[in-house]
Design an enzyme around this catalytic site. Structure first.
Site, PDB file in Angstrom:
ATOM      1  N   GLU A 183       0.829  -1.204   0.000  1.00 46.66           N
ATOM      2  CA  GLU A 183       0.000   0.000   0.000  1.00 46.66           C
ATOM      3  C   GLU A 183       0.866   1.258   0.000  1.00 46.66           C
ATOM      4  OE1 GLU A 183      -2.912  -0.344  -0.727  1.00 46.66           O
ATOM      5  OE2 GLU A 183      -3.205  -2.459  -0.230  1.00 46.66           O
ATOM      6  N   HIS A 226     -14.844 -13.470 -14.094  1.00 44.84           N
ATOM      7  CA  HIS A 226     -13.932 -12.353 -14.318  1.00 44.84           C
ATOM      8  C   HIS A 226     -14.120 -11.711 -15.676  1.00 44.84           C
ATOM      9  CE1 HIS A 226     -11.548 -12.816 -10.782  1.00 44.84           C
ATOM     10  NE2 HIS A 226     -10.669 -11.946 -11.210  1.00 44.84           N
ATOM     11  N   GLY A 282     -17.268  -9.583 -15.008  1.00 46.26           N
ATOM     12  CA  GLY A 282     -16.411  -8.626 -14.327  1.00 46.26           C
ATOM     13  C   GLY A 282     -15.756  -7.700 -15.328  1.00 46.26           C
ATOM     14  N   GLY A 283     -14.785  -6.988 -14.875  1.00 45.54           N
ATOM     15  CA  GLY A 283     -14.167  -6.005 -15.754  1.00 45.54           C
ATOM     16  C   GLY A 283     -12.915  -6.508 -16.443  1.00 45.54           C
ATOM     17  N   TYR A 284     -12.729  -7.815 -16.445  1.00 47.50           N
ATOM     18  CA  TYR A 284     -11.472  -8.344 -16.949  1.00 47.50           C
ATOM     19  C   TYR A 284     -11.508  -8.801 -18.397  1.00 47.50           C
ATOM     20  CZ  TYR A 284      -9.128  -8.308 -12.471  1.00 47.50           C
ATOM     21  OH  TYR A 284      -8.502  -7.919 -11.320  1.00 47.50           O
TER      22      TYR A 284
HETATM   23 ZN    ZN Z   1      -2.435  -2.793  -5.114  1.00 51.35          ZN
END
Ligand code: ZN
Length: 1124
Positions: A905, A1036, A1040-1042
């Site tokens: 992160e 996906h 999904g957005g894949y």
């Molecule tokens: Zn990440």
């Protein structure tokens, strides 16, 4: 203006004039002109009420402008009616007259203005006013008072009643006096009129008043209706694009569980073995023979698989180390950009609320679930990054703030554009717009007032904000010119303001959960979505961007500016905005149809998952299952009516929900049970066909050859490069995967099991898990004392200092925070000047904070939104993790996974904070291509495996002793466990995805399953079962957005591994070389943000295009690489 607001561009009533254009005003101009004018004046009045101060320039001048403008324009048309009568003109004027009257009433009855006039009179400025000015103020007050405005409610009503009566009498007398002369006639007429008209007129007046009320009500109804319709459109759109959230949610339950839960283990007390790791997951699909037959379970597994990658990676839970799940092999959830979201899932996916579609804010959805379902649910980290998946309307509008008010004022009334609207303005207003005067969401801020935003502020705050932004958008559309200051800057302001305010409340929902807050946000969300749609689909803006590109100014723009323009045009074109009417309608129909199909696809997957359950009554059938899994299975049994079920004695209910299913696959010693764990009966084949057909049509409409080209239009990769990469990885992974299978056979044989020579799909998970335990088992709990939170942060900050030359220092107290645990930091460059800030919220707070870890922007770097008028606004980020809080004197102690998560992160945060890009729309992580955005985060994770770095942060919090050497070796070794198999599995999905979206011909000679078989031959060691219909659950890419984007898991891994290898090449132990390389990384990857094409950025850093070699090396696949 390239394409002005329809019908108003040439309207003489809307032009500025001194001598009215009496010769060119036509009846046709009246309706549209007056309405546009009134709308504009309404905006100005709202602005005035919002910003009013009891001073001449802040009250009387803007008021005069409004009053005058209306009087002059209306005067002109009235005059024409008197001197150049025309039925059309008259009827037009009559039609708009009530609207004008309504506006004047509103103006005349503004309490805010009345109070401001009173305040002037009482202010110390009073004596400085001229005599005329004083008279104006007094007349205003008197006038308003005579209208009863000063009266209190009850009296005011009484007053209004009297007024109505008076109006009647007054009219009558007027009639009488003006039309009749002789006393006789007068008396007679009086009598007649009194008799015949008196009452009638009274009634008539009452009627008029009533009608006016009716009109008011009707208008309100219509407005409400319009709002409702917009909402509905919003909902439909969400079906279309944001369906992904639903998918994500499903994926969350079904799939993300594994890595995620591992993270929560410490908090939930779930024994870690329950959550066994990734070993064998690659064959999960095939573990169950019936899977393929019905498609569903497989679907589940497909989702799980795909969803997993990235979660893992920074997931709060996934133990990469122990699991042997190599990042390289595991793939990452490319879709998520920066965080790991957590879903709360029950023992049954059936309980996950369906129908939630908030793709643009997926994390919120997750939270929503959590609180409703908390009591029975378990935490799963799970990755989402809807914005990055390119299916939302947020691709562009993701940032920026600061009011456009000053600009708007400048253009409208000529005051100083640079003067900021101070937040105290609002508080000084005598009687501000109801409910908004003290709303922190509506004040100007740099650091959001996290400590003072309350649920009550959300509805009025967001609505007032949207109203204001609507005005600004209208203004922008009206005044737009194809230049930077007249197009991009105001646009950035609108987009930014919404993103910052919405970001603040969304963030609070994630870290300070509250039912009221959530319901308030849910209520206004459709309105926000509607506004963003409007913004994203503005033809005026689109055309202006095109005009910039064609203008002579084009060459004077910077590279980043050019990129903004081009991204805007491309983005709009991909939304079909450039299409002509008929094609556009076709396009919209396809989009809607696709949305429906995806939804249906996902429902089928879910329904079939729900349908399966298996009750087990014999204890020996569940042998091997960990206690927690038994507890879960018993609990499920109870919920299905077996009231007396217990973990110890059963019965146990096995379902296809990931926790249940995976536990069986990985731990059930009873082979038959593993073999049986499935059933289902919903077939998605036809839906897939139709989806592929429509996607191809859509691509053709947009001028592309196939859907993969559409997908790649907004990505770093190209079809050719993605294919080339996949093939390189495939050939390198094949032999190691073969070896993995041999290892399993050998190991299971050594354990004396009969199936050893005939391992089948449903045995792989189980035996990989056993093998992993025997080779790399690391007890995470025992490792915790080596990772104390303060030391980890110190280590991370000193690494950042070493690599990038920045100093991070605590700045607590500088910005309001939402919880006293939250730390605030300032990032300084080498000279000590601040370049960014960030919040860090480290500890778990199960009652109000969702699990997982994530990073997000608070505000971004921007020249346009400069705080001081000269230097760019500095970026602010927040990072949120879920560590165990410190207990007594004991610091917070972390797992290795959690350490990796923080590094991950922080990598995202660095790209946001260290950007040097001043163009707000492409600063930091904004508009970085979907398949490139994980580069910095995954790059940072690599340092967790760097011996010196790890040893410097991994010191026992009591004894100070370093991590034992053998543990470090296990951590390293686990990275490559079954890497070939895991890699092949990702490659299979990615290849199949690309093939279907480039080569599949709907209705052609090859079925989708033919494609699957063909790909499988090259990517599966164990041939798929004949009944395998894994595609039927490949959410996906079908829900999904894949779509044509699955490759990006591997793509991003290649980038980050290759970036890290630059440091390896330079010599990790050579401080000077590391510093130099770090500097170069900072100046390229971290500094350039979305302002430059990612491939160019990469080449600038690495000196060449990305190579898969470092990834293969890190995965242990290089030395054994060979082709099939
Ligand atoms: Zn990440």
């Amino acid at each position: 203006m390239s394409t002005p607001v329809e019908g108003t561009e040439n309207n003489p009533l809307l032009k500025e004039f001194y001598f009215p254009p009496f010769d060119s005003i036509k009846p046709d101009h009246v309706r549209s002109g007056i309405r546009a004018l009134l709308k504009q004046l309404e905006c100005e009045l709202e602005e005035l009420e919002r910003t009013v101060e009891p001073t001449w320039p802040k009250l009387v001048e803007p008021l005069e402008r409004i009053v005058d403008r209306l009087a002059v324009v209306w005067g002109a048309i009235s005059h024409l009616k008197s001197v150049k009568d025309d039925p059309e003109l008259r009827s037009a004027i009559e039609e708009v007259q009530p609207e004008k009257v309504a506006f004047k009433l509103k103006l005349g009855q503004s309490n805010v203005i009345y109070n401001a006039f009173k305040a002037i009179k009482e202010s110390s400025d009073w004596d400085t006013l001229s005599g005329a000015q004083k008279r104006i103020v007094e007349l205003q007050i008197k006038d308003a008072a005579l209208k009863g405005i000063a009266l209190e409610d009850e009296k005011r009503e009484q007053f209004n009643n009297i007024e109505q009566t008076t109006l009647c009498r007054h009219s009558l007398i007027k009639v009488l006096c003006h039309t009749h002369h002789s006393d006789d006639f007068f008396a007679r007429m009086t009598g007649i009129i009194r008799e015949e008209l008196g009452t009638t007129r009274r009634e008539f007046t009452t009627e008029v008043v009533a009608l006016r009320e009716d009109i008011g009500v009707l208008r309100w109804d219509i407005t409400t209706e319009v709002v409702a319709l917009r909402d509905e459109i919003g909902v439909l759109r969400r079906d279309l694009g944001e369906l992904h959230t639903e998918v994500a949610a499903l994926r969350g339950d079904v799939a993300g569980f594994r890595g995620s839960v591992r993270g929560s283990v410490g908090e939930t007390g779930v024994p870690r073995d329950w959550w066994a790791t990734a070993a064998g997951i690659d064959e999960l699909f095939y573990s169950v023979p019936e899977l393929g037959r019905k498609g569903v379970e497989v679907g589940m597994a497909g989702a799980e698989d795909a969803g997993e990658g990235r979660d893992d990676r920074r997931g709060s839970g996934r133990d990469k180390g122990a699991g042997g799940r190599d990042r390289g092999a595991g793939g990452g959830d490319q879709g998520e950009m920066k965080d790991d979201d957590v879903v709360f899932v029950s023992e049954g996916a059936t309980k996950v609320p369906k129908g939630k579609k908030r793709a643009n804010d997926v994390p919120e959805l997750m939270v929503g679930k959590r609180s409703k379902l908390r009591s029975q649910y378990i935490i799963f980290p799970y990755t989402v990054e809807a914005k990055r998946r390119g299916f939302v309307d947020e691709t562009f509008p993701n940032l920026f703030r600061e009011s456009t008010r000053s600009d708007r004022r400048r253009s409208m009334i000529g005051s100083n554009p640079l003067s900021p609207i101070s937040s105290s303005t609002a508080t000084r207003m005598a009687t501000p717009v109801e409910g908004t005067e003290s709303n922190p969401l509506l004040k100007e801020f740099y650091f959001p007032p996290f400590d003072s935003i309350k649920p009550d502020h959300v509805r009025p705050g967001i609505r007032a904000l949207l109203q204001q932004l609507e005005c600004e958008l209208e203004e922008l559309e009206r005044t737009v010119e194809p230049t930077w200051p007249k197009l991009v800057e105001p646009l950035e302001r609108i987009v930014d303001r919404l993103a910052v305010v919405w970001g603040a409340i969304s963030h609070l929902k994630s870290v300070k959960d509250d039912p009221e807050l959530r319901s308030a946000i849910e209520e206004v969300q459709p309105e926000k979505v509607a506004f963003k749609l409007k913004l994203g689909q503005s033809n005026v803006i689109y055309n202006a961007f095109k005009a910039i590109k064609e203008s002579s100014d084009w060459d004077t723009l910077s590279g980043a500016q050019k990129r903004i323009v081009e991204l805007q045009i491309k983005d709009a074109a991909l939304k079909g905005i450039a299409l002509e009417d008929e094609k556009r309608e076709q396009f919209n129909n396809i989009e809607q149809e696709l949305a429906k199909l995806s939804k249906k696809f996902e429902e089928n997957v879910l329904d079939a998952t729900k349908k399966f359950e298996k009750l087990i009554t014999h204890k020996k059938d569940v042998e091997g299952l960990p206690a927690t899994a038994l507890g879960l299975a018993a609990q499920t049994a109870v919920s299905k009516g077996h009231e007396n079920a217990t973990a110890e004695n059963g019965p146990w209910m096995i379902t296809l929900d990931a926790p249940s299913f995976m536990a069986v696959m990985q731990h059930a010693k009873n082979r038959t049970l593993r073999d049986r764990a499935s059933s289902g009966d919903l077939d998605n084949t036809a839906i897939i066909d139709q989806i592929l057909k429509l996607r191809l049509e859509k691509a053709k409409l947009l001028g592309y050859n196939n859907y993969a080209e559409v997908s790649m239009a907004t990505k770093m990769a190209t079809i050719e490069k993605a294919e080339e990469l996949l093939e390189k990885l495939r050939s390198a992974s094949w032999n190691p995967a073969v070896q993995d299978m041999e290892d399993l056979r050998y190991f299971s044989k050594s354990q004396g099991v009969p199936e050893a020579d005939n391992l089948s799909h449903w045995d792989i998970s189980f035996w990989s898990e056993r093998l992993r335990e025997s080779k790399y088992e690391i007890n995470e709990e025992e490792l915790r004392p080596y990772f104390s939170f303060p030391k980890v942060m110190d280590g991370l900050f000193s690494l950042a200092n070493k690599l990038f030359g920045i100093n991070i220092e605590p700045a607590d107290g500088l910005a309001p925070v939402w919880n006293s645990d939250v730390q605030f930091y300032r990032v300084n460059d080498f000279s000590g000047s601040p370049i960014a800030f960030f919040y860090f919220d480290p500890y778990s707070r199960p009652s109000e904070k969702r699990g997982g870890a994530w990073m997000n922007e608070v505000v971004g770097r921007s020249r346009v939104l400069s705080q001081d008028g000269s230097s760019a606004r500095l970026p602010v980020a927040h990072m949120v993790c879920n560590q165990m809080p410190p207990v007594g004197d004991k610091p917070s102690l972390m797992t290795f996974r959690e350490v990796e998560t923080i590094f991950h992160e922080f990598g995202h945060a660095l790209q946001h904070m260290l950007t040097k890009q001043d163009e707000g729309l492409v600063a930091g992580i904004r508009n970085v291509e979907w398949d490139a955005v994980e580069l910095p985060s995954q790059f940072m994770e690599n340092w967790c495996y760097h011996r010196d770095t790890l040893m410097s942060i991994g010191k026992h919090y009591e004894t100070g002793e370093s991590i034992p050497d053998d543990v470090y070796k296990k951590l390293l070794a686990a990275r490559t466990f079954r890497a070939g198999s895991l890699s092949l599995r990702q490659i299979r999905f990615a290849t199949l995805d690309l093939e279907l979206h480039t080569k599949y011909v709907p209705g052609g000679s090859e079925t989708i399953y033919d494609f699957d078989r063909r790909v499988s031959k090259r990517t599966q060691i164990l041939p798929p079962l004949p009944e395998d219909k894994f595609l039927c659950g490949f959410s996906h890419i079908f829900a999904g957005g894949y779509a044509a984007g699955y490759y990006s898991y591997k793509w991003a891994e290649v980038l980050s591994a290759d970036a890290f290898s630059a440091f390896e090449d330079a010599g990790l132990d050579d401080d000077k070389a590391v510093k130099e390389t770090g500097h170069r990384f900072r100046e390229t990857v971290l500094a350039l943000g979305g302002g430059k094409a990612p491939l160019e950025v990469f080449v600038e850093f690495r000196g060449r295009e990305p190579s898969p070699e470092p990834l293969l090396r890190h995965n242990g696949l290089l030395q054994v690489a060979a082709s099939q």
